[in-house]
Write an enzyme that holds these catalytic residues in place. Structure first.
Site, PDB file in Angstrom:
ATOM      1  N   PHE A 141       5.202  -0.185  -3.149  1.00  0.00           N
ATOM      2  CA  PHE A 141       4.801   1.225  -3.342  1.00  0.00           C
ATOM      3  C   PHE A 141       5.263   1.756  -4.704  1.00  0.00           C
ATOM      4  CE2 PHE A 141       4.484   2.650   1.424  1.00  0.00           C
ATOM      5  CZ  PHE A 141       3.401   1.802   1.582  1.00  0.00           C
ATOM      6  N   GLY A 157     -10.612 -10.115   2.567  1.00  0.00           N
ATOM      7  CA  GLY A 157     -11.344 -11.326   2.238  1.00  0.00           C
ATOM      8  C   GLY A 157     -12.798 -11.131   1.875  1.00  0.00           C
ATOM      9  N   LYS A 163      -3.165   2.649  -8.353  1.00  0.00           N
ATOM     10  CA  LYS A 163      -2.094   3.340  -7.655  1.00  0.00           C
ATOM     11  C   LYS A 163      -1.911   4.772  -8.135  1.00  0.00           C
ATOM     12  CE  LYS A 163       0.784  -0.708  -6.622  1.00  0.00           C
ATOM     13  NZ  LYS A 163       1.078  -0.409  -5.214  1.00  0.00           N
ATOM     14  N   SER A 181       2.088  -1.728   5.209  1.00  0.00           N
ATOM     15  CA  SER A 181       2.475  -2.604   4.106  1.00  0.00           C
ATOM     16  C   SER A 181       3.716  -3.387   4.501  1.00  0.00           C
ATOM     17  CB  SER A 181       2.762  -1.788   2.844  1.00  0.00           C
ATOM     18  OG  SER A 181       3.358  -2.618   1.850  1.00  0.00           O
ATOM     19  N   ASN A 234      -4.814  -4.379   6.386  1.00  0.00           N
ATOM     20  CA  ASN A 234      -3.925  -4.544   5.245  1.00  0.00           C
ATOM     21  C   ASN A 234      -3.669  -6.040   5.027  1.00  0.00           C
ATOM     22  OD1 ASN A 234      -1.984  -3.930   3.209  1.00  0.00           O
ATOM     23  ND2 ASN A 234      -1.415  -2.068   4.301  1.00  0.00           N
ATOM     24  N   THR A 235      -2.678  -6.362   4.204  1.00  0.00           N
ATOM     25  CA  THR A 235      -2.321  -7.760   3.951  1.00  0.00           C
ATOM     26  C   THR A 235      -1.554  -8.342   5.129  1.00  0.00           C
ATOM     27  OG1 THR A 235      -0.280  -7.071   2.848  1.00  0.00           O
ATOM     28  CG2 THR A 235      -2.236  -7.378   1.466  1.00  0.00           C
ATOM     29  N   THR A 237      -8.816  -8.081  -3.557  1.00  0.00           N
ATOM     30  CA  THR A 237      -8.623  -9.402  -4.152  1.00  0.00           C
ATOM     31  C   THR A 237      -9.947  -9.985  -4.631  1.00  0.00           C
ATOM     32  OG1 THR A 237      -6.720  -9.759  -2.706  1.00  0.00           O
ATOM     33  CG2 THR A 237      -7.691 -11.708  -3.735  1.00  0.00           C
ATOM     34  N   ASN A 239       1.422 -10.213  -2.861  1.00  0.00           N
ATOM     35  CA  ASN A 239       2.076  -9.133  -3.586  1.00  0.00           C
ATOM     36  C   ASN A 239       3.235  -8.575  -2.774  1.00  0.00           C
ATOM     37  OD1 ASN A 239       1.831  -6.025  -2.856  1.00  0.00           O
ATOM     38  ND2 ASN A 239       0.029  -7.064  -1.976  1.00  0.00           N
ATOM     39  N   GLY A 267      -6.987 -11.772   0.432  1.00  0.00           N
ATOM     40  CA  GLY A 267      -8.034 -12.638  -0.093  1.00  0.00           C
ATOM     41  C   GLY A 267      -8.684 -13.474   0.991  1.00  0.00           C
ATOM     42  N   LYS A 271      -4.423   2.915   8.356  1.00  0.00           N
ATOM     43  CA  LYS A 271      -4.582   1.531   7.920  1.00  0.00           C
ATOM     44  C   LYS A 271      -3.599   0.653   8.677  1.00  0.00           C
ATOM     45  CE  LYS A 271      -5.448  -1.110   3.731  1.00  0.00           C
ATOM     46  NZ  LYS A 271      -5.640  -0.991   2.274  1.00  0.00           N
ATOM     47  N   ASN A 305       5.832  -4.570   2.420  1.00  0.00           N
ATOM     48  CA  ASN A 305       6.704  -4.601   1.247  1.00  0.00           C
ATOM     49  C   ASN A 305       7.691  -3.450   1.142  1.00  0.00           C
ATOM     50  OD1 ASN A 305       5.370  -6.971   0.315  1.00  0.00           O
ATOM     51  ND2 ASN A 305       3.678  -5.684  -0.382  1.00  0.00           N
ATOM     52  N   THR A 306       7.671  -2.541   2.128  1.00  0.00           N
ATOM     53  CA  THR A 306       8.696  -1.506   2.231  1.00  0.00           C
ATOM     54  C   THR A 306       9.477  -1.783   3.507  1.00  0.00           C
ATOM     55  OG1 THR A 306       7.410   0.164   1.045  1.00  0.00           O
ATOM     56  CG2 THR A 306       9.136   0.958   2.522  1.00  0.00           C
ATOM     57  N   THR A 337      -0.787   3.393  -3.007  1.00  0.00           N
ATOM     58  CA  THR A 337      -0.129   4.314  -2.106  1.00  0.00           C
ATOM     59  C   THR A 337       0.740   5.293  -2.890  1.00  0.00           C
ATOM     60  OG1 THR A 337      -0.168   2.762  -0.272  1.00  0.00           O
ATOM     61  CG2 THR A 337       1.535   4.458  -0.194  1.00  0.00           C
ATOM     62  N   GLY A 382      -3.825   0.322  -3.988  1.00  0.00           N
ATOM     63  CA  GLY A 382      -2.995  -0.635  -4.693  1.00  0.00           C
ATOM     64  C   GLY A 382      -3.581  -1.078  -6.012  1.00  0.00           C
ATOM     65  N   ASN A 418      -0.709   4.948   5.419  1.00  0.00           N
ATOM     66  CA  ASN A 418      -0.280   3.557   5.270  1.00  0.00           C
ATOM     67  C   ASN A 418       1.076   3.361   5.949  1.00  0.00           C
ATOM     68  OD1 ASN A 418       0.309   0.951   4.509  1.00  0.00           O
ATOM     69  ND2 ASN A 418      -0.110   1.257   2.330  1.00  0.00           N
TER      70      ASN A 418
END
Length: 390
Positions: free
Chosen positions: A119, A346, A70, A225, A292-293, A368, A115, A317, A263, A227-228, A90, A67, A222
């Protein structure tokens, strides 16, 4: 000094600041003497922290998570900063713009980011071309330094050149990675395009795997995530089994297989974590990346109104450090030392990295923390991890 620069960068939108600072570093690294000076200033500069994992030798245990670069644009610059490895991506088969901007947000009170990039990347074809150019430059430098006229590769060392037909028939090219124990290792973080339905996701992962195979040292799959849409559903055992076994079959058909890691998210239940470990051991996966996040927003110092205004996305973070270490420890205990793990989440300081290693990680990964701590992060962590008295 970086604290002042960070205050200035934080006046810019987060994504703008990212590309501005990396392009500035790229310009500096384009000047040979200045790049060497930066390498001495920021690089780890140690030979006593090498780690062996997944059949590879990492010059130090501090990597950079996917990320950040990328599109494989900043490998020289990240090499200069001393990272032991970098995950590019990714990467998805087709280029995609990702989610609408703004999609990257800072939470300075928490030492965190949110975030929802989605992707965004230049696509497989462009990224493969950049990686090939990187490998060619790396090989040329190695040849000049060693005086060897012919490029040495992992496949040459293995003595498996006679298996070229098997590699070609599988859709994966013959390995052409140069050998150098001190080089920056590259992980290929692969995912699916947003438009690809989950039932066909395996095709995207296979496509990325086959094209990137000659140019990366290892893979990170991955499926975690947030976010997808629907991606995290691929962490369920049956879906994971389908994707990973197909990749393993491709990997077995080539002379020099690449390590394949998975991951995972920090939001999985204990039962789901156990399923991941059991599946990984069952199919002889090479390792895990944890984590991951998170989609959690618990215990943030940033006001709830500001957090709600940001909206959806993965949190990274300091707020995820404790949970990621808890997940890592659970995975390591379940695996009983049979599964190497990259600890992520973190990590800002040497003690943070040491905590991950003590919990069972073989390597560590920052992201982060790099934003908040700056270009000295690798050197500072490595100094903390160095053997006593050295």
């Amino acid at each position: 000094m970086y604290s002042l620069l960070r205050r200035l960068l934080f006046l810019l939108p987060a994504e703008t600041a990212h590309y501005f600072s990396m392009n500035l570093l790229r310009a500096a690294c384009g000047i040979g003497p200045l790049r060497r000076m930066l390498a001495r200033l920021f690089g780890a500069g140690r030979s006593d922290l090498a780690r062996n994992a997944f059949g590879l030798t990492f010059r130090n245990p501090v990597g950079l998570g996917a990320g950040f670069d990328k599109n494989a644009r900043y490998l020289r610059e990240l090499d200069t900063l001393g990272f032991g490895f970098v995950e590019i991506g990714t990467v998805t088969p087709k280029p995609q713009e990702g989610n609408p901007k703004p999609r990257l947000f800072r939470l300075p009170k928490d030492g965190a980011l949110i975030n929802r990039m989605g992707f965004n990347n230049d696509g497989l074809e462009v990224i493969v071309a950049r990686l090939k150019a990187w490998r060619d430059r790396e090989a040329a430098i190695g040849n000049r330094q060693s005086g060897i006229g012919n490029r040495q590769s992992l496949s040459d060392r293995s003595g498996s050149a006679g298996n070229t037909n098997a590699a070609q028939s599988s859709g994966v090219e013959h390995s052409r990675l140069p050998i150098a124990d001190s080089r920056l290792l590259i992980g290929g973080n692969i995912g699916k395009n947003k438009a690809t339905p989950n039932e066909d996701a395996w095709t995207d992962y296979e496509t990325c795997f086959s094209a990137l195979h000659p140019y990366v040292d290892f893979f990170v799959v991955n499926v975690s995530s947030p976010n997808t849409p629907g991606l995290r559903a691929l962490q369920e055992r049956d879906a994971l089994h389908g994707i990973l076994t197909r990749l393993q079959a491709l990997n077995r058909a080539v002379p020099v297989p690449r390590p394949i890691l998975l991951k995972i998210a920090p939001d999985l239940t204990a039962t789901q974590l156990d399923d991941v470990v059991d599946l990984a051991l069952e199919i002889n996966l090479d390792g895990l990346v944890a984590t991951n996040t998170t989609i959690s927003r618990e215990a943030l110092q940033t006001g709830s109104a500001a957090v709600e205004a940001i909206g959806a996305g993965g949190l990274s973070g300091r707020p995820v450090r404790e949970r990621s270490t808890e997940v890592l420890r659970h995975l390591a205990t379940r695996a009983g030392g049979r599964l190497p793990i990259i600890g992520s989440g973190g990590i800002f300081t040497g003690p943070d990295a040491q905590e991950k290693l003590a919990a069972g990680a073989t390597l560590t990964e920052v992201w982060t923390g790099f934003i908040y701590e700056g270009p000295l992060i690798v050197r500072n962590i490595c100094r903390h991890l160095a053997p006593a008295g050295k």
